[in-house]
Design an enzyme around this catalytic site. Structure first.
Site, mmCIF file in Angstrom:
data_model
loop_
_atom_site.group_PDB
_atom_site.id
_atom_site.type_symbol
_atom_site.label_atom_id
_atom_site.label_comp_id
_atom_site.label_asym_id
_atom_site.label_seq_id
_atom_site.Cartn_x
_atom_site.Cartn_y
_atom_site.Cartn_z
ATOM 1 N N LYS A 31 21.282 113.527 96.541
ATOM 2 C CA LYS A 31 22.076 114.201 95.500
ATOM 3 C C LYS A 31 23.324 114.878 96.106
ATOM 4 O O LYS A 31 24.371 114.918 95.467
ATOM 5 C CB LYS A 31 21.205 115.228 94.759
ATOM 6 C CG LYS A 31 20.042 114.612 93.962
ATOM 7 C CD LYS A 31 20.499 113.711 92.808
ATOM 8 C CE LYS A 31 19.361 113.311 91.887
ATOM 9 N NZ LYS A 31 19.754 112.401 90.809
ATOM 10 N N SER B 56 23.014 114.687 88.739
ATOM 11 C CA SER B 56 22.608 115.187 90.049
ATOM 12 C C SER B 56 21.405 116.101 89.852
ATOM 13 O O SER B 56 20.468 115.762 89.107
ATOM 14 C CB SER B 56 23.786 115.905 90.710
ATOM 15 O OG SER B 56 23.419 116.456 91.934
ATOM 16 N N TYR C 226 15.631 113.590 99.114
ATOM 17 C CA TYR C 226 16.064 113.706 97.712
ATOM 18 C C TYR C 226 17.336 114.553 97.666
ATOM 19 O O TYR C 226 18.334 114.163 97.049
ATOM 20 C CB TYR C 226 14.953 114.339 96.864
ATOM 21 C CG TYR C 226 15.360 114.583 95.425
ATOM 22 C CD1 TYR C 226 15.592 113.522 94.557
ATOM 23 C CD2 TYR C 226 15.530 115.880 94.930
ATOM 24 C CE1 TYR C 226 15.975 113.734 93.239
ATOM 25 C CE2 TYR C 226 15.901 116.101 93.607
ATOM 26 C CZ TYR C 226 16.130 115.035 92.769
ATOM 27 O OH TYR C 226 16.507 115.242 91.466
HETATM 28 N N1 LIG Z 1 12.971 116.391 85.964
HETATM 29 C C1 LIG Z 1 13.651 117.303 86.621
HETATM 30 O O1 LIG Z 1 13.202 118.452 86.757
HETATM 31 C C2 LIG Z 1 15.013 116.960 87.188
HETATM 32 C C3 LIG Z 1 15.713 117.985 87.778
HETATM 33 C C4 LIG Z 1 16.958 117.717 88.328
HETATM 34 C C5 LIG Z 1 17.495 116.447 88.254
HETATM 35 N N2 LIG Z 1 16.809 115.456 87.673
HETATM 36 C C6 LIG Z 1 17.435 114.120 87.652
HETATM 37 O O2 LIG Z 1 17.508 113.671 86.315
HETATM 38 C C7 LIG Z 1 17.477 112.233 86.290
HETATM 39 C C8 LIG Z 1 16.423 111.792 85.286
HETATM 40 O O3 LIG Z 1 15.164 112.224 85.730
HETATM 41 P P1 LIG Z 1 13.974 112.607 84.737
HETATM 42 O O4 LIG Z 1 13.693 114.033 84.901
HETATM 43 O O5 LIG Z 1 14.222 112.100 83.372
HETATM 44 O O6 LIG Z 1 12.794 111.816 85.467
HETATM 45 P P2 LIG Z 1 11.913 110.572 84.980
HETATM 46 O O7 LIG Z 1 11.255 110.884 83.700
HETATM 47 O O8 LIG Z 1 11.067 110.233 86.175
HETATM 48 O O9 LIG Z 1 12.997 109.434 84.736
HETATM 49 C C9 LIG Z 1 13.642 108.754 85.757
HETATM 50 C C10 LIG Z 1 14.053 107.397 85.237
HETATM 51 O O10 LIG Z 1 14.716 106.694 86.301
HETATM 52 C C11 LIG Z 1 14.236 105.368 86.282
HETATM 53 N N3 LIG Z 1 14.383 104.677 87.558
HETATM 54 C C12 LIG Z 1 13.910 105.017 88.774
HETATM 55 N N4 LIG Z 1 14.213 104.062 89.669
HETATM 56 C C13 LIG Z 1 14.887 103.094 88.987
HETATM 57 C C14 LIG Z 1 15.460 101.848 89.334
HETATM 58 N N5 LIG Z 1 15.399 101.379 90.579
HETATM 59 N N6 LIG Z 1 16.082 101.132 88.361
HETATM 60 C C15 LIG Z 1 16.149 101.574 87.104
HETATM 61 N N7 LIG Z 1 15.597 102.733 86.691
HETATM 62 C C16 LIG Z 1 14.976 103.481 87.628
HETATM 63 C C17 LIG Z 1 12.766 105.487 85.897
HETATM 64 O O11 LIG Z 1 12.322 104.242 85.427
HETATM 65 P P3 LIG Z 1 10.789 103.757 85.516
HETATM 66 O O12 LIG Z 1 10.090 104.483 84.402
HETATM 67 O O13 LIG Z 1 10.863 102.284 85.361
HETATM 68 O O14 LIG Z 1 10.280 104.182 86.865
HETATM 69 C C18 LIG Z 1 12.840 106.546 84.812
HETATM 70 O O15 LIG Z 1 13.115 105.969 83.567
HETATM 71 C C19 LIG Z 1 17.190 111.776 87.721
HETATM 72 O O16 LIG Z 1 18.387 111.363 88.336
HETATM 73 C C20 LIG Z 1 16.656 113.040 88.391
HETATM 74 O O17 LIG Z 1 16.905 113.068 89.785
HETATM 75 C C21 LIG Z 1 15.570 115.672 87.128
#
Ligand SMILES: NC(=O)c1ccc[n+]([C@@H]2O[C@H](COP(=O)([O-])OP(=O)(O)OC[C@H]3O[C@@H](n4cnc5c(N)ncnc54)[C@H](OP(=O)(O)O)[C@@H]3O)[C@@H](O)[C@H]2O)c1
Length: 296
Positions: free
Chosen positions: A161, A143, A157
């Site tokens: 979540k 989340s 968004y």
């Molecule tokens: N970064 C932050 O600060 C943060 C904070 C709180 C929560 N989160 C959560 O943590 C999780 C991971 O995020 P992250 O920070 O690692 O961001 P990220 O680097 O943008 O990674 C997100 C991943 O999700 C994949 N994705 C998106 N849509 C998809 C789909 N339809 N099918 C399959 N894969 C898909 C993307 O693939 P592609 O490369 O192919 O697009 C990417 O590999 C997410 O759920 C995000 O909401 C992140």
């Protein structure tokens, strides 16, 4: 969690080719007691090789767009036939849609909810029968702090979540009788390039560049602010991945896990401040709040 100490636990991970997913892939493949099925969209699979990650006895790399039922079915069928079933599901794939409520078109709203909420639900439905039969399992839903508090310009968004957290909480009660655990991981801001992947709605993109737009200051204050915080925060994807690995090994994993320092901070703030003061305080703390609303 394992009953047979020689059997590797099968872990299914979504969105594994970047950010937190990639760090989880690197970390889990170093653990001898897991068989990881790391999935990513077909177009993103090449990133594994770029990061020197290749298939081996305990690592499968598979294409899966979480929105695509055919992809989900293929991966789950192969796991069922060759490995028995999924023991730990990590719903990590997701993205952030930037837009105020007034700037989200119906299709953009659907896409955000489908990716961050409906796809995890679809996968959970499919892995539960095996988990019930084996009377063990762990569902880990990634989340966000946005799943406990909402920020302006991140409306849908947050909604996605919040939805994920609500359903996970119900699920926690529902599957406890079979010894299946459910955890919600809440990272706050992470120092990574993932803010480059934030998608802006069409109307948001227009508003951003039009000083006469009523929401111009909302975006042009929040975007640099969020980028700055992501740049300055000491929390890293590696650190969050380590927290998740510890969670996977826990005998009694908790339902909610604050995964970064700011997640702990906001949890305390939300819990102990009177609601009306909390919202007033956060409102007054928004960057350049005096300029917001200066256009109609
Ligand atoms: N970064 C932050 O600060 C943060 C904070 C709180 C929560 N989160 C959560 O943590 C999780 C991971 O995020 P992250 O920070 O690692 O961001 P990220 O680097 O943008 O990674 C997100 C991943 O999700 C994949 N994705 C998106 N849509 C998809 C789909 N339809 N099918 C399959 N894969 C898909 C993307 O693939 P592609 O490369 O192919 O697009 C990417 O590999 C997410 O759920 C995000 O909401 C992140």
């Amino acid at each position: 969690m394992s009953k047979d100490p020689n059997k590797k636990l099968v872990v299914l991970l979504t969105g594994a080719s970047t950010g937190l997913g990639l760090e989880l892939t690197k970390l889990i493949t170093q653990q001898p007691d897991f068989h990881l099925v790391a999935t990513a969209r077909e177009s993103s699979l090449s990133r594994f090789a770029e990061n020197h990650i290749f298939e081996n006895d305990q690592l499968w790399l598979r294409p899966m767009d979480v929105l695509n039922k055919h992809d989900r079915d293929n991966v789950l069928k192969e796991i069922r036939l060759k490995l028995g079933g999924v023991d730990i599901l990590i719903n990590n794939a997701g993205y952030m849609l930037r837009a105020v409520v007034e700037h989200v078109a119906e299709m953009e709203r659907f896409q955000q909810m489908d990716t961050n909420f409906r796809a995890p639900m679809a996968l959970i439905r499919r892995v539960l029968p095996h988990m019930r039969r084996s009377r063990r399992g762990h569902i880990i839903n990634i989340s966000s702090v946005s799943g406990m508090m909402a920020m302006p310009t991140m409306s849908v968004y947050s909604a996605s979540k919040f939805a994920l957290e609500g359903a996970s909480e119900s699920l926690w009660y529902e599957v406890r009788p079979w010894n299946i655990h459910v955890s919600i991981v809440q990272p706050g801001f992470i120092h990574s390039s993932s803010y480059l992947n934030v998608k802006s709605s069409k109307e948001c993109q227009h508003s951003l560049n039009d000083p006469q737009d009523p929401y111009y200051y909302h975006y042009n204050s929040m975007i640099p602010f969020i980028n700055k915080v992501m740049e300055l925060t000491p929390s890293t994807p590696e650190q969050v991945a380590r927290t998740i690995l510890r969670l996977m090994r826990k005998k009694r994993p908790p339902l909610r896990v604050a995964a970064t320092w700011d997640a702990h901070f906001f949890f305390i703030l939300r819990r102990f401040l009177p609601r009306s003061f909390y919202h007033w305080f956060l409102y007054r703390s928004l960057p350049h709040i005096r300029q917001w609303g200066s256009r109609n």
